[in-house]
Design a protein around this motif. Structure first.
Motif, mmCIF file in Angstrom:
data_model
loop_
_atom_site.group_PDB
_atom_site.id
_atom_site.type_symbol
_atom_site.label_atom_id
_atom_site.label_comp_id
_atom_site.label_asym_id
_atom_site.label_seq_id
_atom_site.Cartn_x
_atom_site.Cartn_y
_atom_site.Cartn_z
ATOM 1 N N UNK A 1 53.167 65.023 61.677
ATOM 2 C CA UNK A 1 52.480 65.842 60.677
ATOM 3 C C UNK A 1 53.141 65.787 59.318
ATOM 4 N N UNK A 2 54.320 65.183 59.247
ATOM 5 C CA UNK A 2 55.030 65.125 57.973
ATOM 6 C C UNK A 2 55.904 63.873 57.980
ATOM 7 N N UNK A 3 56.014 63.249 56.808
ATOM 8 C CA UNK A 3 56.851 62.047 56.744
ATOM 9 C C UNK A 3 57.536 62.004 55.392
ATOM 10 N N UNK A 4 58.531 61.142 55.258
ATOM 11 C CA UNK A 4 59.201 60.964 53.975
ATOM 12 C C UNK A 4 58.670 59.666 53.375
ATOM 13 N N UNK A 5 58.299 59.712 52.123
ATOM 14 C CA UNK A 5 57.779 58.520 51.449
ATOM 15 C C UNK A 5 58.791 57.385 51.556
ATOM 16 N N UNK A 6 58.305 56.220 51.810
ATOM 17 C CA UNK A 6 59.117 55.012 52.009
ATOM 18 C C UNK A 6 59.805 54.975 53.362
ATOM 19 N N UNK A 7 59.750 56.062 54.123
ATOM 20 C CA UNK A 7 60.360 56.071 55.458
ATOM 21 C C UNK A 7 59.361 56.572 56.491
ATOM 22 N N UNK A 8 58.089 56.204 56.316
ATOM 23 C CA UNK A 8 57.075 56.600 57.275
ATOM 24 C C UNK A 8 57.455 56.051 58.643
ATOM 25 N N UNK B 1 58.511 49.140 61.665
ATOM 26 C CA UNK B 1 58.411 47.749 61.203
ATOM 27 C C UNK B 1 59.794 47.171 60.921
ATOM 28 N N UNK B 2 60.683 48.004 60.384
ATOM 29 C CA UNK B 2 62.046 47.530 60.121
ATOM 30 C C UNK B 2 62.750 47.187 61.425
#
Ligand code: SF4
Ligand code: SF4
Ligand code: FES
Lengths: 142, 196
Positions: free
Chosen positions: B174-181, B187-188
């Motif tokens: 329900x919540x994420x940090x931009x650039x660290x979805x 994917x990393x």
């Protein structure tokens, strides 16, 4: 490559940006040697890593996962690392459910000045995973 | 060491020659050991800046950011950093002052871009993420949608630092940090494992 004598584990290290990643950087600039089996994924804080991500990583190809954060009291975000520590217990239970050995997941505190410790912890982790062998989830083509 | 009428005679071991040398000198000046301040640890924890194993302050990068800390807005110079000469300390202090001036000369500061974002479609307002947030950046809100009361969290952009504790706490994405979805982190991992 035969697994009995040439098992090279794949280990993912989640390192927080502020301490452990800088510690890894220091290990590099100090030209310390550690096994190439470890691949680093940078996160902002150890508290950012969802338990599901750890389990997913272990079930899709990694033989071990190590989560590195700042020492207690040093977390850049006050106490994200302590939240990570609380979750580690839940992760241990999840490992059991997934039939994975507890050694496959580790939480370590590595500060920005601990380059040698970074190299040492990674070396130990690789040795320990070599000892227990490949993850049961890994299908190896090699 | 021996004192005589015509000065001092000092016997020292030269580690390079591996021999004892006798030096004639007028005066013997000893450089005392420089130790880090006792309260360095307290200061370090208060400002969220790291110390070296010896107890001196540690810069963000020894070559690329030698007077910055990783923590924004905090700079270092002089013997807090490491034992050094006065001229080195002054040069570093001028550098630190210049770095601080680049911040102070701005009328407005931009907020960090890597902060959390709520996904209203996934968040059901369970509020699990609120207590763990180290900056109290999240509040529960209720709103009307299609005649129903919905609950979700709201993130204060000035308080959130983007640590991601909320993201790793939420069971519903329900919540994420931009650039660290979650997808980006996955994917990393895939790339690092070579399974992508
Ligand atoms: S973001 Fe997640 S944990 Fe937070 S209230 Fe919404 S569903 Fe619950
Ligand atoms: S990213 Fe960190 S600071 Fe921002 S809302 Fe989430 S827990 Fe709070
Ligand atoms: S920032 Fe390093 S553990 Fe939180």
């Amino acid at each position: 490559m035969s697994e009995a004598n040439g098992f090279e584990p794949k280990i993912i290290a989640f390192c927080c940006n502020w301490c452990s990643y800088a510690g890894a950087d220091l290990a590099g600039t100090s030209r310390l040697q550690y096994p190439p089996n470890v691949r680093i994924v940078r996160v902002m804080c150890s508290g950012m890593v969802h338990p599901n991500l750890i389990i997913d990583t272990l079930t899709k190809g990694a033989d071990g996962v190590i989560l590195c954060g700042c020492h207690p009291g040093d977390c850049h975000y006050l106490d994200g690392n302590l939240t990570a520590q609380k979750r580690a217990e839940a992760i241990d239970l999840m490992l059991e459910d997934f039939g994975l050995e507890p050694e496959r997941f580790r939480l370590e505190w590595i500060s920005a000045s601990e380059g040698p410790r970074f190299a040492q912890v990674m070396t130990e982790m690789v040795e320990s995973i070599k000892g227990i062998g490949p993850s049961p989830y890994v299908r190896r083509s090699d | 060491m021996k004192a005589s009428d015509d000065g001092l005679r000092i016997r020292v071991r030269d580690p390079v020659l591996r021999q004892f040398l006798v030096l004639e000198a007028d005066a013997l000046v000893l450089a005392p050991a420089i130790v880090p301040p006792e309260d360095a640890e307290e200061i370090a924890q208060r400002f969220k800046v790291p110390l070296t194993a010896d107890g001196f302050f540690l810069e963000a990068h020894m070559k690329l950011r030698p007077i910055d800390f990783a923590t924004e807005g905090v700079f270092l110079c002089g013997m807090a950093h490491a034992p050094k000469t006065v001229s080195e300390s002054i040069a570093q202090a001028m550098g630190a002052a210049a770095r601080a001036a680049t911040l102070l000369s701005k009328e407005e500061l931009e907020l960090e871009a890597t902060i959390s974002e709520v996904v209203d479609a996934n968040c059901d307002g369970c509020a699990y993420c609120i207590a763990p947030c180290p900056y109290d950046a999240l509040v529960l809100i209720e709103y009307m949608y299609g005649g129903e009361i919905k609950r979700t969290v709201q993130r204060n952009p000035a308080l959130c630092k983007g640590c991601g504790v909320c993201m790793a706490t939420c069971p519903k994405q329900g919540i994420f940090v931009r650039s660290y979805r979650p997808e980006q982190l996955a994917a990393m991992v895939d790339a690092a494992l070579g399974v992508a």
